[in-house]
Structures are given as C-alpha cells and as structure tokens.
Design an enzyme around this catalytic site. Structure first.
Site, short mmCIF file in Angstrom:
data_model
loop_
_atom_site.label_atom_id
_atom_site.label_comp_id
_atom_site.label_asym_id
_atom_site.label_seq_id
_atom_site.Cartn_x
_atom_site.Cartn_y
_atom_site.Cartn_z
N ARG A 81 -3.64 6.65 1.08
CA ARG A 81 -3.92 7.82 2.06
C ARG A 81 -3.03 8.37 2.85
O ARG A 81 -3.21 9.61 3.16
CB ARG A 81 -5.26 7.30 2.72
CG ARG A 81 -6.47 7.42 1.74
CD ARG A 81 -7.61 6.67 2.24
NE ARG A 81 -7.52 5.38 2.41
CZ ARG A 81 -8.30 4.51 3.20
NH1 ARG A 81 -9.44 4.98 3.68
NH2 ARG A 81 -7.90 3.24 3.56
N ARG A 112 0.84 -1.19 -0.03
CA ARG A 112 0.05 -0.11 0.11
C ARG A 112 0.91 1.32 -0.06
O ARG A 112 0.54 2.21 0.65
CB ARG A 112 -0.92 0.06 1.13
CG ARG A 112 -2.11 -0.98 1.15
CD ARG A 112 -3.43 -0.35 0.45
NE ARG A 112 -4.26 -1.37 0.35
CZ ARG A 112 -5.31 -1.31 1.11
NH1 ARG A 112 -5.69 -0.54 1.75
NH2 ARG A 112 -6.36 -2.22 0.88
N TYR A 162 -15.47 -11.35 -0.23
CA TYR A 162 -16.19 -9.98 -0.50
C TYR A 162 -17.36 -10.53 -1.45
O TYR A 162 -18.56 -9.86 -1.28
CB TYR A 162 -15.10 -9.11 -1.19
CG TYR A 162 -14.18 -8.83 -0.25
CD1 TYR A 162 -14.34 -7.80 0.54
CD2 TYR A 162 -12.75 -9.28 -0.13
CE1 TYR A 162 -13.71 -7.08 1.50
CE2 TYR A 162 -11.83 -8.83 0.71
CZ TYR A 162 -12.25 -7.82 1.46
OH TYR A 162 -11.38 -7.46 2.41
N ARG A 195 -6.50 11.73 -5.88
CA ARG A 195 -7.81 10.85 -5.66
C ARG A 195 -9.14 11.96 -5.78
O ARG A 195 -9.97 11.63 -6.49
CB ARG A 195 -8.02 10.10 -4.30
CG ARG A 195 -9.16 9.26 -4.32
CD ARG A 195 -9.40 8.54 -3.04
NE ARG A 195 -9.74 9.48 -1.80
CZ ARG A 195 -10.10 9.16 -0.68
NH1 ARG A 195 -10.14 7.82 -0.17
NH2 ARG A 195 -10.13 9.90 0.06
N ASP A 232 -7.04 -2.48 -7.42
CA ASP A 232 -7.53 -3.19 -6.35
C ASP A 232 -7.90 -4.60 -6.48
O ASP A 232 -7.95 -5.03 -7.73
CB ASP A 232 -8.81 -2.50 -5.82
CG ASP A 232 -9.14 -2.91 -4.41
OD1 ASP A 232 -8.73 -2.29 -3.56
OD2 ASP A 232 -10.00 -3.81 -4.36
O1 CP3 Z 1 0.04 -1.84 -2.36
C1 CP3 Z 1 -0.52 -0.78 -3.26
O2 CP3 Z 1 0.08 0.15 -2.92
C2 CP3 Z 1 -1.01 -1.23 -4.40
C3 CP3 Z 1 -2.57 -0.82 -4.43
C4 CP3 Z 1 -3.51 -1.86 -3.62
C5 CP3 Z 1 -4.75 -1.36 -3.16
N1 CP3 Z 1 -5.57 -2.24 -2.73
C6 CP3 Z 1 -5.38 0.04 -3.08
C7 CP3 Z 1 -6.62 0.56 -2.60
C8 CP3 Z 1 -3.54 -3.23 -3.29
C9 CP3 Z 1 -2.46 -4.11 -3.38
C10 CP3 Z 1 -4.83 -3.40 -2.72
C11 CP3 Z 1 -5.11 -4.90 -2.44
C12 CP3 Z 1 -6.53 -5.09 -1.56
N2 CP3 Z 1 -7.78 -4.56 -1.61
C13 CP3 Z 1 -6.59 -6.19 -0.50
C14 CP3 Z 1 -5.48 -7.06 0.00
C15 CP3 Z 1 -4.54 -6.19 0.87
C16 CP3 Z 1 -3.91 -6.81 1.71
O3 CP3 Z 1 -2.87 -6.08 2.03
O4 CP3 Z 1 -3.97 -7.88 2.40
C17 CP3 Z 1 -8.24 -6.18 -0.20
C18 CP3 Z 1 -8.37 -6.92 0.90
C19 CP3 Z 1 -8.65 -5.04 -0.88
C20 CP3 Z 1 -10.06 -4.58 -0.86
C21 CP3 Z 1 -10.20 -3.14 -0.55
N3 CP3 Z 1 -9.94 -2.24 -1.32
C22 CP3 Z 1 -10.48 -2.67 0.90
C23 CP3 Z 1 -10.97 -3.61 2.08
C24 CP3 Z 1 -10.59 -1.36 0.67
C25 CP3 Z 1 -11.04 -0.37 1.92
C26 CP3 Z 1 -9.73 -0.21 2.81
C27 CP3 Z 1 -9.78 1.00 3.35
O5 CP3 Z 1 -8.61 0.97 4.22
O6 CP3 Z 1 -10.60 1.75 3.62
C28 CP3 Z 1 -9.99 -0.97 -0.54
C29 CP3 Z 1 -9.96 0.22 -1.19
C30 CP3 Z 1 -8.51 0.45 -1.33
N4 CP3 Z 1 -7.66 -0.19 -2.19
C31 CP3 Z 1 -7.75 1.99 -1.05
C32 CP3 Z 1 -6.28 1.81 -1.65
C33 CP3 Z 1 -5.44 2.75 -1.62
C34 CP3 Z 1 -8.12 3.13 -0.03
C35 CP3 Z 1 -9.15 3.64 -1.08
C36 CP3 Z 1 -9.01 4.92 -0.64
O7 CP3 Z 1 -8.41 5.85 -1.23
O8 CP3 Z 1 -10.11 5.39 -0.05
#
Ligand code: CP3
Length: 357
Positions: free
Chosen positions: A31, A27, A154, A40, A77
């Site tokens: 944010r 990640r 999910y 964003r 994602d």
């Molecule tokens: O690592 C990176 O920088 C690459 C980007 C990336 C995102 N999601 C961006 C994201 C990666 C690799 C993911 C994977 C992901 N997405 C997982 C596996 C993650 C892990 O570490 O085990 C999962 C379970 C998801 C599903 C998902 N997407 C969730 C649960 C959420 C909400 C999370 C939150 O903290 O609110 C997301 C949204 C998301 N995906 C964000 C980002 C940067 C936040 C979105 C925002 O900008 O508001």
C-alpha cells in the site's frame, strides 16, 4: 527455460561470492505504492487481487519498475492455505484478516478436510507461472508460505491477536491436538510450496511472524518442528539449480542457532538482533537476510543512508548477506525514501565484497 540474467540473490543465499549485496524488501508490493492502491481498487479488494493471476502479476512487478531490486516476491498471502481449508477468510477494513469459521476445539481440528492444493489454490500457481513469464529471467521469483504455527494462530484465534489466548491454551491443555493440527498444516504447506516451485518459484521463504510468542521448548515443539517437517519435504533442486529455503522467525534472537539445524539455506533476521550477533549464533553456516528497522524509512535521506551503512558494517565482509528490512515495509512510507535505501545498498555494498588480498 529462460536464462536468469541476475542471479545475485541465489548466489548470496548459497553463500557464494557476489560483487555487491543483493536486496529485496519484504512487502515490496504494497500500500505504500500508489500504483498498488490503484490496482487493488481495480480488483475490488485484497483477496480478489490475490485470486486474479494477471493483476497479482502486475502488482508483483510494480516495485521492480521503480527500484533496482534483485528479486520479485509472489503477490499472495499466508492465509490462502486456511482459506482453502474452508475457514472463510475475509478482510475488514482497518481490522486485518478474519475467519468466519475458526478452529477452536479438538472436534474442529479433527474435522479439517484433506485437500489437494491443485484444486483450491491453483490461482496461486497460475500467478507464479504468469509472473515468471513476464519477468523473462530479469530476477528470480521468491515463493512463500506462512509457518504452521503462525498460520495456526490466525486459524485458532479467528484473526489477528496480540496475546494468542486460545492457541496458547491449546498448547497447555491439549498439546497433542495442537501437534496434529500443525502436522496437517505443515503437510499441506509442503505441497503448496512444492507446487509453487514446480510452477517456477526459484527460492522460498517461510514467514514465522509469531514464533517468538512461544517460550524456548514450546518454540521447538510447535514452531520449529513444523518448519522442519516442511524443509524435509521440499524440492531442493530443479532444472539443475538449488532452490534455497529461507526461514524467518521474527524476534528469533539466539533461537537462530536452533533454526540452522533444520537444514535451511538462509535465515531472516529482524532488527532486534544485530547481524554481527546473528553471524555468531549461526557460525556462518547459513546466509542471513535483513535487517534494517522498517521505521528507519520514515527518516531523512541521511538517516536512511546511515542505517544502510550500519547494517552492511554489522554483517561485515564476505558472502552470505541479502539486504532487506527486518520486517515488512509499512503503508506510511514515502516511495522516494525506499529509492534512497536501494541506491545506498548499490553504492556502499561493493566495498564489503572486494577482494582484500
Ligand atoms: O512481501 C510481499 O510483497 C508479498 C506479499 C505478502 C503479503 N502478505 C501481502 C499482503 C506477504 C509475504 C504476506 C505475508 C503475511 N500475511 C504475513 C507474514 C508477514 C510478515 O512479514 O511476518 C502475515 C502475518 C499475513 C496475514 C495478513 N495479511 C495480515 C495480518 C494482513 C493485514 C495487514 C495490514 O497491514 O492491514 C494481510 C493483508 C495483506 N497481505 C496486505 C498485503 C499487501 C495488505 C492488504 C491490503 O492491500 O489492504
């Protein structure tokens, strides 16, 4: 193809000698960075950001401008795949991802369409090509997908869950139906990752965030088997270079030993297993990636430096370590604190690679 100027990550993932431990951060585009929040806002919302290759490229590169990282990771994602299956992904502020049409019953599963990833997901492959062009060979680009089990939680629960009541009910009552769904998701995910590789991804990671919700036999059947199906179908070499595959089951612990048998190149380790133990479970057959507790980044510079020192010491000497957190960096982290971590890895890790003859 442009020459890759920094191939430390690819060498470490193959357990080849390196002069220092390479690092990237799960990640790393997110944010906690004010410039991410600004981009964003420009895109409107998270999914619009993912669907815009130029802006997805911009946020992918943001952490590389601040820190000496050894890899970029595609900004996207894991839920793009079920979105392309027609489940209707949306994000409600503060509540995480949701699906308009979750898959709850055998009939829902049987009705899942066959899709061609080059139709519904071409924005992802466009982002990969744009990022590779802009990276210009500085560091490798990691592509990724979710594990079918994790994506399945999910799809079936309709959003984030702590207890997974519906999918665990399916596993108990209708395991063959669940197998069929996971097989289908695995097949699409294989095509999805191969298309990322063809577009330019130089390594891939499979995120299995919720595999540890399953007891050991069910983990093998529902999580590991579907990751195995993907590993078996992946392109493993392109342009004369190996495309390493990293599997990351959060909370895997001793299951790391089973994961080695999939034929992956590397395993992600979360902070609840020490790298020293992970090395014993895996017998130095694969590279290991991790595993500093992300909460350490809330501490003082001294605490962060100590955390880096302890993580490097736990892995010990020799090749095959990629430094990372044990899970994604959280939005509350001060960006300067990540700088302390990155500098500490650069400063302290060469000692673990010195020739001790
Ligand atoms: O690592 C990176 O920088 C690459 C980007 C990336 C995102 N999601 C961006 C994201 C990666 C690799 C993911 C994977 C992901 N997405 C997982 C596996 C993650 C892990 O570490 O085990 C999962 C379970 C998801 C599903 C998902 N997407 C969730 C649960 C959420 C909400 C999370 C939150 O903290 O609110 C997301 C949204 C998301 N995906 C964000 C980002 C940067 C936040 C979105 C925002 O900008 O508001």
């Amino acid at each position: 193809m442009t020459e890759l100027k920094n191939d430390l990550l690819l060498r470490a993932l193959k357990r080849q000698p390196v002069p220092r431990t390479p690092l990237w951060i799960m990640r790393q585009a997110g944010r906690y960075l004010p410039e991410y929040r600004a981009t964003r806002a420009e895109a409107g919302d998270f999914m619009s950001l993912c669907r815009n290759p130029e802006l997805a490229c911009e946020v992918t590169l943001q952490p590389l401008r601040r820190y000496k990282l050894d890899a970029a990771i595609l900004f996207s994602d894991i839920l793009t795949v079920p979105d392309a299956l027609g489940l209707g992904l949306y994000f409600e502020t503060g509540e995480g991802p949701k699906f308009e049409r979750p898959v709850k019953t055998r009939a829902d599963i049987e009705a899942l369409p066959d899709i061609d990833v080059t139709d519904g997901l071409s924005y992802v492959f466009d982002a990969v090509r744009t990022i590779r062009r802009e990276l210009d060979g500085r560091v490798p680009l990691i592509g990724f997908a979710g594990s079918p089990w994790t994506v399945g939680t999910y799809m079936v629960e309709g959003g984030s869950s702590r207890e997974f009541p519906t999918i665990l009910g399916l596993a108990r009552e209708e395991p063959a139906t669940l197998d069929a769904m996971l097989k289908k998701v695995a097949s699409i995910t294989t095509d999805y990752l191969n298309a990322q590789i063809e577009a330019g991804a130089q390594a891939v990671q499979i995120f299995d965030t919720w595999g540890s919700a399953l007891e050991a036999d069910d983990y093998r059947r529902f999580s590991l088997a579907s990751m195995q199906q993907i590993v078996d179908g992946l392109i493993r070499e392109r342009d004369g270079r190996r495309i390493p595959v990293i599997l990351f089951t959060k909370g895997a612990g001793p299951r790391l030993a089973d994961m080695v048998a999939t034929g992956c190149d590397a395993l992600g380790v979360d902070w609840t297993t020490s790298l020293a133990d992970a090395r014993k479970y895996t017998d130095d057959k694969v590279a290991l990636q991790g595993n500093l507790d992300p909460a350490t980044l809330k501490g003082s510079p001294e605490v962060i430096r100590q955390g880096v020192a302890d993580t490097l010491a736990s892995y010990g000497k020799g090749p095959g370590h990629v430094f990372n957190l044990g899970h994604g960096i959280t939005p509350d982290i001060d960006p300067e604190h990540l700088g302390v971590l990155v500098d500490a890895v650069h400063e302290m890790s060469p000692a673990y690679h010195a020739d001790d003859s």
